[in-house]
Every structure is written in structure tokens, then in C-alpha cells.
Design an enzyme around this catalytic site. Structure first.
Site, PDB file in Angstrom:
ATOM      1  N   GLY A  39       0.830  -1.198   0.000  1.00 49.45           N
ATOM      2  CA  GLY A  39       0.000   0.000   0.000  1.00 49.45           C
ATOM      3  C   GLY A  39       0.860   1.241   0.000  1.00 49.45           C
ATOM      4  N   HIS A  40       0.222   2.384  -0.190  1.00 47.28           N
ATOM      5  CA  HIS A  40       0.905   3.672  -0.131  1.00 47.28           C
ATOM      6  C   HIS A  40       0.034   4.650   0.653  1.00 47.28           C
ATOM      7  CE1 HIS A  40       4.463   2.987  -2.524  1.00 47.28           C
ATOM      8  NE2 HIS A  40       3.738   2.351  -3.444  1.00 47.28           N
ATOM      9  N   ASP A  41       0.559   5.835   0.852  1.00 44.86           N
ATOM     10  CA  ASP A  41      -0.108   6.868   1.644  1.00 44.86           C
ATOM     11  C   ASP A  41      -1.596   6.976   1.306  1.00 44.86           C
ATOM     12  OD1 ASP A  41       0.389   9.741   3.214  1.00 44.86           O
ATOM     13  OD2 ASP A  41      -1.039   9.932   1.573  1.00 44.86           O
ATOM     14  N   ILE A  42      -1.930   6.994   0.021  1.00 45.74           N
ATOM     15  CA  ILE A  42      -3.316   7.181  -0.402  1.00 45.74           C
ATOM     16  C   ILE A  42      -4.198   6.033   0.088  1.00 45.74           C
ATOM     17  CG2 ILE A  42      -3.078   6.009  -2.645  1.00 45.74           C
ATOM     18  CD1 ILE A  42      -4.759   8.310  -3.836  1.00 45.74           C
ATOM     19  N   ASN A  43      -3.640   4.831   0.161  1.00 52.01           N
ATOM     20  CA  ASN A  43      -4.402   3.670   0.639  1.00 52.01           C
ATOM     21  C   ASN A  43      -4.631   3.733   2.142  1.00 52.01           C
ATOM     22  OD1 ASN A  43      -2.150   2.298  -1.552  1.00 52.01           O
ATOM     23  ND2 ASN A  43      -4.324   2.215  -2.043  1.00 52.01           N
ATOM     24  N   TYR A  44      -3.599   4.163   2.877  1.00 59.77           N
ATOM     25  CA  TYR A  44      -3.727   4.262   4.331  1.00 59.77           C
ATOM     26  C   TYR A  44      -4.718   5.369   4.700  1.00 59.77           C
ATOM     27  CZ  TYR A  44       0.730   1.957   3.407  1.00 59.77           C
ATOM     28  OH  TYR A  44       1.703   1.143   2.905  1.00 59.77           O
ATOM     29  N   ASP A  70       1.986   8.921   5.469  1.00 50.98           N
ATOM     30  CA  ASP A  70       3.394   8.503   5.510  1.00 50.98           C
ATOM     31  C   ASP A  70       4.176   9.247   6.588  1.00 50.98           C
ATOM     32  OD1 ASP A  70       3.237   6.622   3.562  1.00 50.98           O
ATOM     33  OD2 ASP A  70       4.373   7.716   2.057  1.00 50.98           O
TER      34      ASP A  70
END
Length: 300
Positions: A39-44, A70
Site C-alpha cells: 500500500g501507499h499513503d493514499i491507501n492508508y 506517511d
């Protein structure tokens, strides 16, 4: 599970050193359905609920680069967890494991949104509330030279100064909190801001409490008088600007380096030698692709 596969999980290391503080910073946390998912920031942000609040009316939600999950929900909250664990260790003499999930970190940062839901601040759809671009007095406006001014005149006293600076008469306008008039007031404010340059608006609003400030670019931020007076930005020996470390401590302030940022692998050999590795061991690590050098020809 990566560290466990390497034989370096917290259970192993805490047996070696019970005072160890072991921080595990991940997107989704150490357990749960998504724990092993990428995952990345947008997913979290999405999973935390925060993303649903970000964006303008009738537009898709948007993620503000990767600052929120992040860096704030992840890095800063993890660092805070380490500080808390250090403080506790001073009493107990024992370390512990920190499970720093970016989803939970950014959700906790958004506690204000949760706690203020019943105060009337967030009961409208996204982009129609007090602080999410719904209010004309908490908005960003374009100036005649294509730059922007940020307006945050929430309190009535500040709002009155905003109205005065715009050349309007508060007695001839709808009440500040007349929600139905907000769209029309935004059009009016937008039209007025578009008539002057950013510098002209700064000359009007600087030294007032209208809560109106210029939206500075990276190119302009270091030369702004306020930032210059506080030395808020520093220049390295390559002429590159960056923010000074914050917050500023009174007794032990940070002493920032003015050297350029190191290249990846630039000091690998130097540091490993300092920690007792032989050149043969370092060469083996490099051949195994465990480490990287900026210039392998150095001394090997």
C-alpha cells in the site's frame, strides 16, 4: 514478518537486550486482514476515513501528496511512540515493541474531526463545511498576477478586518455564518481578490489580524521577511534550500549541517569499517547485493 524471517524479530532481540525499544513502522500494522498487503499513503488515508473528508464540493477526494499518512501518521507518530517508550523505560528499565500503523496513526491525528462531528462543523457534505473550503472566509483566492492568498478569518473580529481590507462594509453583507449565502460570498471575495496582485494584498493585510497571508512558493518562502527573521530555511554548500529543523529548543537547539545530502552508498564503507567489519566482509556484502556503494573502486 520480514524481520522474523531474518532471525531478527523482536522476540529474539529482546531476549538479548530486554531494554531494547523495537519500532515496527508499517502501513496497515502488524496484524489484520491487510497486514501483509502492499500500500501507499493514499491507501492508508482511505482506510483511515480521513481521505473521505479531503476535497472540494462535487469533486473526488484528494490525497495531499504523502504528508498525512506517511510522514505524520507514520514517521512522526512512530517517533512519538519511541519517545514514550524511552520515557517509560526510565521507570521500568524494560523495552517494548511499538506497532506503528500509518492507518491508525493518521486516524488518531484526525481525532478532532471525530470529536467535533456533533458541534456542527462537519455535518455537511465534503467541501461545504467551515474548514474544508465551504466558508468564504476560510478559502484560497487567486490574485491578478496568478498567485494566491490564504484566508482564515474565522473569528468575528478577524472577519471584520478581512471585510475592511477587501473594501466592503460588514453592515451591507449577510451574516458571517449565513450558510446559504456562502456560495455567493465566495464569488464576491474571489472577484475582489482577482483585482490586485499578491504583493498589493500583502501591503493591505500585513500587520493586521485579518488572517490573510500569501501562499508562498518554494522559490519565495526563504526570502519572505518573517521567515528570514527566524532563519526558518537554510542553504547548504551547494546552494540548495531546505527547512531548518523544528521545533526549536531553547537550551539544546539543533545545529543543522550545511553540507549537501549524501549520495546513497557514499559512506557505506566508512561506516562499516568504523563498526569493525573487514574489507573482505564488506566486499562480500556488496557482492551479495546487501549493500550499495557510490564508488566501489574506493578501497576494495
Amino acid at each position: 514478518g520480514v524481520m522474523e524471517r531474518l532471525g531478527l524479530g523482536p522476540e529474539v532481540l529482546l531476549r538479548e537486550n530486554p531494554r531494547l525499544i523495537y519500532a515496527r513502522l508499517t502501513g496497515f500494522g502488524q496484524t489484520g486482514q491487510y497486514a501483509k498487503s502492499a500500500g501507499h499513503d493514499i491507501n492508508y488515508l482511505a482506510l483511515s476515513g480521513v481521505l473521505s473528508k479531503l476535497g472540494r464540493k462535487n469533486e473526488n477526494p484528494y490525497a495531499p501528496v504523502n504528508l498525512l499518512a506517511d510522514f505524520a501518521g507514520g514517521g512522526v507518530m512512530c517517533a512519538l511512540g519511541i519517545v514514550i517508550a524511552l520515557f517509560e523505560r526510565a521507570r521500568s528499565g524494560r523495552g517494548q515493541v511499538i506497532d506503528a500503523s500509518m492507518v491508525e496513526g493518521v486516524a488518531y491525528l484526525s481525532s478532532f474531526l471525530w470529536k467535533s462531528q456533533n458541534l456542527g462543523l462537519w455535518n455537511q457534505p465534503r467541501g461545504e463545511n467551515l474548514l474544508d473550503s465551504g466558508a468564504p472566509f476560510y478559502e484560497i483566492y487567486r490574485t491578478s498576477d496568478g498567485k494566491f492568498m490564504a484566508v482564515g478569518a474565522l473569528e468575528p473580529a478577524f472577519y471584520n478586518q478581512l471585510i475592511k481590507g477587501l473594501g466592503l462594509n460588514v453592515d451591507e453583507l449577510p451574516a458571517q455564518m449565513s450558510f446559504s449565502d456562502w456560495p455567493e460570498m465566495k464569488k464576491k471575495f474571489s472577484s475582489i481578490f482577482a483585482q490586485k496582485t499578491q504583493a498589493e494584498w500583502c501591503s493591505i493585510f500585513d500587520s493586521t489580524d485579518a488572517c490573510v497571508t500569501p501562499v508562498l512558493s518554494f522559490d519565495d518562502v526563504a526570502s519572505h521577511q518573517h521567515n528570514k527573521e527566524r532563519s526558518s530555511f537554510i542553504k547548504n554548500d551547494q546552494g540548495e534550500m531546505s527547512p531548518r529543523p523544528a521545533p526549536v529548543l531553547s537550551r539544546t537547539p539543533a545545529v543543522p549541517s550545511c553540507k549537501r545530502d549524501p549520495f546513497i552508498g557514499e559512506h557505506t564503507e566508512e561506516i562499516l569499517l568504523e563498526y569493525g567489519f573487514t574489507r573482505q566482509e564488506i566486499a562480500k556484502l556488496y557482492s551479495d547485493k546487501a549493500i550499495e556503494f557510490k564508488n566501489l573502486k574506493a578501497n576494495l
